[in-house]
Write a protein that holds these residues in place. Structure first.
Motif, PDB file in Angstrom:
ATOM      1  N   GLU A   7      44.682 113.528 140.545  1.00  0.00           N
ATOM      2  CA  GLU A   7      45.084 112.426 139.667  1.00  0.00           C
ATOM      3  C   GLU A   7      45.462 112.948 138.279  1.00  0.00           C
ATOM      4  O   GLU A   7      46.459 112.524 137.692  1.00  0.00           O
ATOM      5  CB  GLU A   7      43.967 111.395 139.539  1.00  0.00           C
ATOM      6  N   LYS A  14      45.949 101.413 145.126  1.00  0.00           N
ATOM      7  CA  LYS A  14      45.625 102.799 145.434  1.00  0.00           C
ATOM      8  C   LYS A  14      46.304 103.193 146.729  1.00  0.00           C
ATOM      9  O   LYS A  14      46.491 102.392 147.619  1.00  0.00           O
ATOM     10  CB  LYS A  14      44.130 102.980 145.551  1.00  0.00           C
ATOM     11  N   THR A  15      46.674 104.469 146.809  1.00  0.00           N
ATOM     12  CA  THR A  15      47.334 105.009 147.974  1.00  0.00           C
ATOM     13  C   THR A  15      46.534 106.180 148.492  1.00  0.00           C
ATOM     14  O   THR A  15      46.016 106.977 147.718  1.00  0.00           O
ATOM     15  CB  THR A  15      48.751 105.484 147.618  1.00  0.00           C
ATOM     16  N   GLU A  16      46.444 106.293 149.781  1.00  0.00           N
ATOM     17  CA  GLU A  16      45.728 107.409 150.387  1.00  0.00           C
ATOM     18  C   GLU A  16      46.750 108.367 151.001  1.00  0.00           C
ATOM     19  O   GLU A  16      47.641 107.953 151.735  1.00  0.00           O
ATOM     20  CB  GLU A  16      44.785 106.891 151.464  1.00  0.00           C
ATOM     21  N   ILE A  17      46.632 109.657 150.654  1.00  0.00           N
ATOM     22  CA  ILE A  17      47.554 110.657 151.174  1.00  0.00           C
ATOM     23  C   ILE A  17      46.776 111.868 151.657  1.00  0.00           C
ATOM     24  O   ILE A  17      45.624 112.060 151.295  1.00  0.00           O
ATOM     25  CB  ILE A  17      48.579 111.104 150.111  1.00  0.00           C
ATOM     26  N   SER A  18      47.424 112.697 152.461  1.00  0.00           N
ATOM     27  CA  SER A  18      46.822 113.940 152.931  1.00  0.00           C
ATOM     28  C   SER A  18      47.538 115.111 152.253  1.00  0.00           C
ATOM     29  O   SER A  18      48.754 115.125 152.139  1.00  0.00           O
ATOM     30  CB  SER A  18      46.978 114.074 154.441  1.00  0.00           C
ATOM     31  N   LEU A  19      46.753 116.075 151.778  1.00  0.00           N
ATOM     32  CA  LEU A  19      47.311 117.257 151.138  1.00  0.00           C
ATOM     33  C   LEU A  19      46.697 118.502 151.747  1.00  0.00           C
ATOM     34  O   LEU A  19      45.574 118.477 152.259  1.00  0.00           O
ATOM     35  CB  LEU A  19      47.028 117.246 149.630  1.00  0.00           C
ATOM     36  N   ASP A  20      47.416 119.594 151.646  1.00  0.00           N
ATOM     37  CA  ASP A  20      46.930 120.880 152.101  1.00  0.00           C
ATOM     38  C   ASP A  20      45.678 121.258 151.303  1.00  0.00           C
ATOM     39  O   ASP A  20      45.664 121.171 150.073  1.00  0.00           O
ATOM     40  CB  ASP A  20      48.027 121.931 151.895  1.00  0.00           C
ATOM     41  N   ARG A  75      39.828 114.433 144.089  1.00  0.00           N
ATOM     42  CA  ARG A  75      40.613 113.242 143.746  1.00  0.00           C
ATOM     43  C   ARG A  75      40.951 113.219 142.259  1.00  0.00           C
ATOM     44  O   ARG A  75      42.086 112.949 141.865  1.00  0.00           O
ATOM     45  CB  ARG A  75      39.854 111.975 144.128  1.00  0.00           C
TER      46      ARG A  75
END
Length: 67
Positions: free
Chosen positions: A30, A3-9, A26
């Motif tokens: 996905e 799993k990868t954690e990212i930041s989005l607007d 989430r």
């Protein structure tokens, strides 16, 4: 699966949630990513091409300009 954690607007995520009808951020993101991947595979199947094949077919030989 890793799993990868990212930041989005936030506005982008809310828009995806509204358009997809999915209440969990989430899960909404996905679903969009999975749909994008599936569409890519369908396109490759329909055209009979894969991205790697197309890249190999590019002519990289230098062109001589006549003038």
């Amino acid at each position: 699966m890793a799993k990868t954690e990212i930041s989005l607007d936030t506005e982008l995520v809310v828009e995806v949630m509204v358009l997809s009808g999915i209440g969990n951020p989430r899960d909404a993101i996905e679903a969009v990513v999975r749909d994008y991947v599936v569409r890519g595979h369908r396109t490759e199947t329909r055209t009979g091409e894969e991205a790697e094949t197309r890249l190999r077919e590019i002519d990289t030989t230098p062109r001589i300009q006549e003038g």
